[in-house]
Write a protein that holds these residues in place. Structure first.
Motif, mmCIF file in Angstrom:
data_model
loop_
_atom_site.group_PDB
_atom_site.id
_atom_site.type_symbol
_atom_site.label_atom_id
_atom_site.label_comp_id
_atom_site.label_asym_id
_atom_site.label_seq_id
_atom_site.Cartn_x
_atom_site.Cartn_y
_atom_site.Cartn_z
ATOM 1 N N SER A 228 0.833 -1.206 0.000
ATOM 2 C CA SER A 228 0.000 0.000 0.000
ATOM 3 C C SER A 228 0.868 1.256 0.000
ATOM 4 C CB SER A 228 -0.918 0.020 1.222
ATOM 5 O OG SER A 228 -1.837 -1.045 1.180
ATOM 6 N N LEU A 229 1.918 1.267 0.814
ATOM 7 C CA LEU A 229 2.817 2.419 0.868
ATOM 8 C C LEU A 229 3.561 2.606 -0.454
ATOM 9 C CD1 LEU A 229 4.194 2.016 4.491
ATOM 10 C CD2 LEU A 229 2.645 3.802 3.654
ATOM 11 N N HIS A 230 3.935 1.506 -1.082
ATOM 12 C CA HIS A 230 4.603 1.562 -2.382
ATOM 13 C C HIS A 230 3.681 2.201 -3.421
ATOM 14 C CE1 HIS A 230 7.633 0.113 -5.284
ATOM 15 N NE2 HIS A 230 6.597 -0.067 -6.087
ATOM 16 N N LEU A 231 2.444 1.760 -3.466
ATOM 17 C CA LEU A 231 1.462 2.347 -4.385
ATOM 18 C C LEU A 231 1.231 3.822 -4.073
ATOM 19 C CD1 LEU A 231 -1.182 -0.498 -4.567
ATOM 20 C CD2 LEU A 231 0.308 0.272 -6.421
ATOM 21 N N LEU A 232 1.111 4.140 -2.799
ATOM 22 C CA LEU A 232 0.897 5.519 -2.375
ATOM 23 C C LEU A 232 2.043 6.416 -2.859
ATOM 24 C CD1 LEU A 232 -0.710 7.604 -0.711
ATOM 25 C CD2 LEU A 232 0.647 6.893 1.268
ATOM 26 N N LEU A 233 3.270 5.969 -2.674
ATOM 27 C CA LEU A 233 4.433 6.736 -3.102
ATOM 28 C C LEU A 233 4.389 7.032 -4.600
ATOM 29 C CD1 LEU A 233 7.294 7.924 -2.728
ATOM 30 C CD2 LEU A 233 8.164 5.588 -3.074
ATOM 31 N N PHE A 234 4.142 6.010 -5.415
ATOM 32 C CA PHE A 234 4.162 6.218 -6.862
ATOM 33 C C PHE A 234 2.969 7.044 -7.347
ATOM 34 C CE2 PHE A 234 7.593 3.294 -6.722
ATOM 35 C CZ PHE A 234 8.384 3.667 -7.797
ATOM 36 N N ARG A 235 1.837 6.926 -6.689
ATOM 37 C CA ARG A 235 0.691 7.764 -7.058
ATOM 38 C C ARG A 235 1.005 9.233 -6.752
ATOM 39 N NH1 ARG A 235 -1.230 4.235 -10.402
ATOM 40 N NH2 ARG A 235 -2.857 2.876 -9.656
ATOM 41 N N LEU A 236 1.600 9.488 -5.590
ATOM 42 C CA LEU A 236 1.955 10.862 -5.234
ATOM 43 C C LEU A 236 3.017 11.426 -6.169
ATOM 44 C CD1 LEU A 236 1.991 10.593 -1.342
ATOM 45 C CD2 LEU A 236 0.338 11.842 -2.757
ATOM 46 N N LEU A 237 4.038 10.641 -6.466
ATOM 47 C CA LEU A 237 5.108 11.111 -7.350
ATOM 48 C C LEU A 237 4.594 11.460 -8.743
ATOM 49 C CD1 LEU A 237 8.022 8.690 -6.410
ATOM 50 C CD2 LEU A 237 7.893 11.149 -5.957
ATOM 51 N N HIS A 238 3.533 10.793 -9.188
ATOM 52 C CA HIS A 238 2.970 11.062 -10.509
ATOM 53 C C HIS A 238 1.816 12.069 -10.466
ATOM 54 C CE1 HIS A 238 5.302 7.518 -11.712
ATOM 55 N NE2 HIS A 238 5.290 8.097 -12.887
ATOM 56 N N GLY A 239 1.618 12.696 -9.301
ATOM 57 C CA GLY A 239 0.588 13.732 -9.191
ATOM 58 C C GLY A 239 -0.828 13.189 -9.245
ATOM 59 N N MET A 240 -0.994 11.925 -8.928
ATOM 60 C CA MET A 240 -2.317 11.282 -8.960
ATOM 61 C C MET A 240 -2.912 11.343 -7.542
ATOM 62 S SD MET A 240 -1.169 8.090 -11.365
ATOM 63 C CE MET A 240 -2.799 7.354 -11.475
ATOM 64 N N TYR A 241 -3.300 12.540 -7.129
ATOM 65 C CA TYR A 241 -3.664 12.774 -5.746
ATOM 66 C C TYR A 241 -4.974 12.109 -5.334
ATOM 67 C CZ TYR A 241 0.147 16.003 -6.411
ATOM 68 O OH TYR A 241 1.365 16.542 -6.724
ATOM 69 N N ALA A 242 -5.946 12.058 -6.212
ATOM 70 C CA ALA A 242 -7.219 11.394 -5.874
ATOM 71 C C ALA A 242 -6.982 9.903 -5.644
ATOM 72 C CB ALA A 242 -8.236 11.608 -6.982
ATOM 73 N N GLU A 243 -6.176 9.277 -6.506
ATOM 74 C CA GLU A 243 -5.861 7.855 -6.354
ATOM 75 C C GLU A 243 -5.040 7.628 -5.093
ATOM 76 O OE1 GLU A 243 -5.510 9.659 -9.066
ATOM 77 O OE2 GLU A 243 -6.352 8.587 -10.772
ATOM 78 N N ALA A 244 -4.134 8.562 -4.784
ATOM 79 C CA ALA A 244 -3.318 8.454 -3.567
ATOM 80 C C ALA A 244 -4.203 8.522 -2.324
ATOM 81 C CB ALA A 244 -2.261 9.541 -3.536
#
Length: 117
Positions: A91-107
């Protein structure tokens, strides 16, 4: 057993922001995303203020910090519309990559899964 899949999830955006994901399928047709934990995200500055996200796989300090975890196997819901991380680390791995790609709603959706394991 798992094998490389040529099937795509119903939502094409599901794996967006996960450039290192490998799509796998099991004998029953269920889809999974294999994410290497050893890929350390790193911003590379280019001319004109442009930045590119690189995945550095040779960072010894990063790899030592992982412990025994080298990959995350994340399930894909049968509807193909959401990822199903099986652990807090995934979950943290997914959260990191979503944030890095500016996908804030998904994060934000993933952040709630990080509250408990």
């Amino acid at each position: 057993s798992l094998f490389l899949s040529d099937t795509r999830p119903a939502r094409r955006s599901l794996l967006r922001g996960l450039p290192h994901a490998v799509l796998l399928q099991d004998d029953y047709g269920a889809l999974h995303a294999l994410l290497p934990a050893t890929a350390r995200p790193l911003w590379h500055e280019e001319g004109g203020g442009r930045r590119t996200l690189l995945l550095r796989r040779d960072d010894d300090e990063w790899n030592r910090s992982l412990g025994v975890t080298r990959h995350h196997l994340v399930g894909i819901h049968p509807s193909g519309c959401m990822l199903l991380p099986a652990s807090l680390a995934a979950s943290l791995h997914l959260l990191l990559f979503r944030l890095l790609h500016g996908m804030y709603a998904e994060a934000a959706e993933i952040a709630s899964a990080c509250a408990h394991d």
